[in-house]
Design an enzyme around this catalytic site. Sequence first.
Site, PDB file in Angstrom:
ATOM      1  N   ASN A 158      25.809 -22.808 -22.716  1.00 13.58           N
ATOM      2  CA  ASN A 158      26.715 -23.521 -21.803  1.00 13.58           C
ATOM      3  C   ASN A 158      27.991 -23.791 -22.573  1.00 13.58           C
ATOM      4  O   ASN A 158      27.934 -24.145 -23.750  1.00 13.58           O
ATOM      5  CB  ASN A 158      26.144 -24.886 -21.395  1.00 13.58           C
ATOM      6  CG  ASN A 158      25.004 -24.764 -20.430  1.00 13.58           C
ATOM      7  OD1 ASN A 158      24.657 -23.675 -20.001  1.00 13.58           O
ATOM      8  ND2 ASN A 158      24.424 -25.900 -20.091  1.00 13.58           N
ATOM      9  N   GLY A 159      29.139 -23.707 -21.889  1.00 14.51           N
ATOM     10  CA  GLY A 159      30.409 -24.019 -22.550  1.00 14.51           C
ATOM     11  C   GLY A 159      31.284 -22.793 -22.645  1.00 14.51           C
ATOM     12  O   GLY A 159      31.021 -21.770 -21.994  1.00 14.51           O
ATOM     13  N   ARG A 164      23.536 -27.210 -11.139  1.00 11.53           N
ATOM     14  CA  ARG A 164      24.597 -27.182 -12.153  1.00 11.53           C
ATOM     15  C   ARG A 164      25.312 -25.832 -12.223  1.00 11.53           C
ATOM     16  O   ARG A 164      26.327 -25.702 -12.894  1.00 11.53           O
ATOM     17  CB  ARG A 164      24.003 -27.495 -13.532  1.00 11.53           C
ATOM     18  CG  ARG A 164      23.491 -28.896 -13.656  1.00 11.53           C
ATOM     19  CD  ARG A 164      22.897 -29.102 -15.025  1.00 11.53           C
ATOM     20  NE  ARG A 164      23.926 -29.095 -16.047  1.00 11.53           N
ATOM     21  CZ  ARG A 164      24.407 -30.191 -16.607  1.00 11.53           C
ATOM     22  NH1 ARG A 164      23.975 -31.359 -16.252  1.00 11.53           N
ATOM     23  NH2 ARG A 164      25.331 -30.108 -17.532  1.00 11.53           N
ATOM     24  N   CYS A 204      26.668 -24.760 -16.397  1.00 10.88           N
ATOM     25  CA  CYS A 204      25.422 -23.991 -16.374  1.00 10.88           C
ATOM     26  C   CYS A 204      24.253 -24.892 -16.770  1.00 10.88           C
ATOM     27  O   CYS A 204      24.463 -26.004 -17.252  1.00 10.88           O
ATOM     28  CB  CYS A 204      25.504 -22.848 -17.358  1.00 10.88           C
ATOM     29  SG  CYS A 204      27.049 -21.966 -17.323  1.00 10.88           S
ATOM     30  N   LYS A 212      27.774 -28.713 -10.300  1.00 18.35           N
ATOM     31  CA  LYS A 212      27.764 -30.177 -10.239  1.00 18.35           C
ATOM     32  C   LYS A 212      28.495 -30.830 -11.396  1.00 18.35           C
ATOM     33  O   LYS A 212      29.200 -31.798 -11.223  1.00 18.35           O
ATOM     34  CB  LYS A 212      26.307 -30.653 -10.193  1.00 18.35           C
ATOM     35  CG  LYS A 212      26.157 -32.158 -10.017  1.00 18.35           C
ATOM     36  CD  LYS A 212      26.640 -32.598  -8.659  1.00 18.35           C
ATOM     37  CE  LYS A 212      26.587 -34.089  -8.470  1.00 18.35           C
ATOM     38  NZ  LYS A 212      27.383 -34.525  -7.306  1.00 18.35           N
ATOM     39  N   GLU A 217      40.427 -37.955  -0.649  1.00 18.74           N
ATOM     40  CA  GLU A 217      38.991 -37.718  -0.807  1.00 18.74           C
ATOM     41  C   GLU A 217      38.445 -36.952   0.407  1.00 18.74           C
ATOM     42  O   GLU A 217      37.629 -36.036   0.269  1.00 18.74           O
ATOM     43  CB  GLU A 217      38.252 -39.046  -1.013  1.00 18.74           C
ATOM     44  CG  GLU A 217      36.738 -38.959  -1.068  1.00 18.74           C
ATOM     45  CD  GLU A 217      36.184 -38.018  -2.137  1.00 18.74           C
ATOM     46  OE1 GLU A 217      36.938 -37.517  -2.982  1.00 18.74           O
ATOM     47  OE2 GLU A 217      34.960 -37.760  -2.096  1.00 18.74           O
ATOM     48  N   GLU A 242      35.607 -28.500   0.125  1.00 18.13           N
ATOM     49  CA  GLU A 242      34.648 -27.960  -0.847  1.00 18.13           C
ATOM     50  C   GLU A 242      33.376 -27.413  -0.207  1.00 18.13           C
ATOM     51  O   GLU A 242      32.778 -26.499  -0.731  1.00 18.13           O
ATOM     52  CB  GLU A 242      34.322 -28.960  -1.956  1.00 18.13           C
ATOM     53  CG  GLU A 242      33.585 -30.186  -1.520  1.00 18.13           C
ATOM     54  CD  GLU A 242      33.391 -31.193  -2.656  1.00 18.13           C
ATOM     55  OE1 GLU A 242      33.156 -30.783  -3.788  1.00 18.13           O
ATOM     56  OE2 GLU A 242      33.456 -32.400  -2.380  1.00 18.13           O
TER      57      GLU A 242
HETATM   58  C1  F6R Z   1      33.671 -33.500  -5.405  1.00 11.21           C
HETATM   59  C2  F6R Z   1      33.083 -33.683  -6.721  1.00 11.21           C
HETATM   60  C3  F6R Z   1      33.939 -33.408  -7.897  1.00 11.21           C
HETATM   61  C4  F6R Z   1      33.657 -34.420  -9.016  1.00 11.21           C
HETATM   62  C5  F6R Z   1      34.434 -34.031 -10.283  1.00 11.21           C
HETATM   63  C6  F6R Z   1      34.231 -35.023 -11.390  1.00 11.21           C
HETATM   64  O1  F6R Z   1      32.752 -33.799  -4.407  1.00 11.21           O
HETATM   65  O2  F6R Z   1      31.939 -34.011  -6.858  1.00 11.21           O
HETATM   66  O3  F6R Z   1      35.293 -33.389  -7.569  1.00 11.21           O
HETATM   67  O4  F6R Z   1      34.035 -35.686  -8.571  1.00 11.21           O
HETATM   68  O5  F6R Z   1      34.029 -32.766 -10.701  1.00 11.21           O
HETATM   69  O6  F6R Z   1      32.894 -35.074 -11.786  1.00 11.21           O
HETATM   70  P1  F6R Z   1      32.325 -36.299 -12.578  1.00 11.21           P
HETATM   71  O7  F6R Z   1      32.411 -37.484 -11.689  1.00 11.21           O
HETATM   72  O8  F6R Z   1      30.931 -35.917 -12.919  1.00 11.21           O
HETATM   73  O9  F6R Z   1      33.191 -36.479 -13.790  1.00 11.21           O
END
Ligand code: F6R
Length: 610
Positions: free
Chosen positions: A101-102, A27, A2, A605, A483, A490
């Site tokens: 958040n959390g 987010r 969030c 994100k 990947e 997604e």
């Molecule tokens: C997929 C994607 C997620 C992130 C994962 C880890 O496109 O973006 O799978 O790779 O949530 O996030 P980070 O790299 O921020 O630890």
Amino acid sequence: MCGIIGYIGNKLAVPYLLKGLHDLEYRGYDSAGIAVLADNEIEVRKTEGRLSALEKLMDKKPTKNATIGIGHTRWATHGKADSLNAHPHLSENKRFAVVHNGIIENHASLQKMLEREGYHFIGQTDTQIIPTLLERNYNGDVINAISDTIKMLDGSFALAILFVGDTENIYCTCRSSPLIVGISKGSGHIASDETALVRVASQSVRLGKDEIAKVSRDGVSFFDENGKPVKKAFKKIERSTLDIQKNGYEHFMLKEIYEQPKAIKDTIRPLIENGKLRIGEYFRESGMDTGSINRICITACGSAYHTGLVGKHVIERLAKVPVECDIASEFRYRQPLLDENTLVIVISQSGETADSLAALRLAKDKKAKTLSVVNVPSSAIAEESDCVLYTRAGPEIAVATTKAYSAQLSVLYLLAVHFAFEKKTEKKEELDALLGHIINLPGLVEKTLKKTAEICKEYSKIFIGSEHAYFIGRSLDYASACEAALKIKEISYIHCEAYAAGELKHGTISLIEKDTVVVAHACCKSILKKTLSNVMEVIARGAKVILIACESDREILSEFDNCIFVPDTSEYLLPSLEAVVSQLLSYYTAKGLGNDIDKPRNLAKSVTVE
Ligand code: F6R
């Protein structure tokens, strides 16, 4: 996950809060809300849906003019994504408003305790107990009430708090969830992500575990978890984080796909000087002696984990060091065997991912050496690792990662070369040549973008109307297939699975029938023949195959339809070029389906909860 925003200043709070929420919406985006404090009253506006829904509500039902307020954009964990569960939440006496958040892990027992004491709850969130606890624990001093409250909480939180009795301050605190305080002349700001502060604040400081901040128009006071004053130093906000515009691209994802040559170039530049690797210097500067390292564990989540899969292959093959690669949420609970001779590498774009952070902390507890590969400076993972190698991809806004992934790959290649140099496991000339290929990688990615964009747009139509797709490959191609499958599922919501090509016949091939879409990653020459025999097996069962291969294999693949060719380079680096193809296929498939590309459903994100 969030997003949190807070403002206190001499201007109207609402435009600041809405602008901040816009910057943070990537987010979390299933509901949004704000609370402002005016005339001894907290006014809340909140609604389910995107921020645009909140803006409409604000137009219809504006709040009183206020110069102090907090806001939130939510990614639901506990309780439906509706307006009741949206933040801010008020205490029963309406004197405290909280955004969170959390996850509060002991919320159920605390709620029961509060109910026994006569308090009432109407929503389903874990957050709603927090304003009530503040009300219960308030005894004339807000800092003490916060301190007493957070001592009762288990789990993770970043909180911004308004209190009716204090129009001169907003309060905030956090544990295992990021929170940043910013200041500017005449105003104080709070945000869960620095991107929301760059336009409004000149300096910022990140709150530490259980620290509390009292943010006013003229400055900030900090306190430890017991409410004792502490000093914290502000630092200037990096303006480079400002670049969060689409610059004429229809979506952030497409813009970020095309930013990859630059992201790789910017990432490798500080790590190479006059053709020589500088990674050893980074280790030395951090005080880490890498000579004793006899094992490497890479841990990460999602796409970053796929970077790790590539890294495992390349490091093991070049440096002959055993490498394990684990999903962070598994690593942290599988009681991994770690010691001071193990290097744990944590890969994370955001530097805030809860499981990756926990994996890092576990590694440190077990005395392993820790290195992180992180895109966001001053994130928790960067701050807590023994050594950091930054990816310099710039802010990544689209939820599906593209440029940060490519930048991570380039760091992992360089690490593999570094260890191979250090352990003298390959001839110097060969490593120098590979380094040369890595330096040329931005140009090759550029070329791949130019040569494959149109064909990817065309072949993306193959996915439309399919419910399932399979991605196969061997060795490094398998990592690329993982990947690619994630990228498509997604944002397209098509069920995609990646399989090691040789594994298919051990069960999964029963799912292949006429017109099943299979994407075959067939770039690795060392294993090409084996991969092609698996491709023939699926074609024999009617699959519609898209083949991703190297330009130099065009001739021998002339019998296959739907081929996408990437430029030739060292086999180790091909995942970077295959990633570009997967991203373009994914982007155009989602576009063809009319999906919300930058903000796909159910995702956020930065995943700051486990
Ligand atoms: C997929 C994607 C997620 C992130 C994962 C880890 O496109 O973006 O799978 O790779 O949530 O996030 P980070 O790299 O921020 O630890």
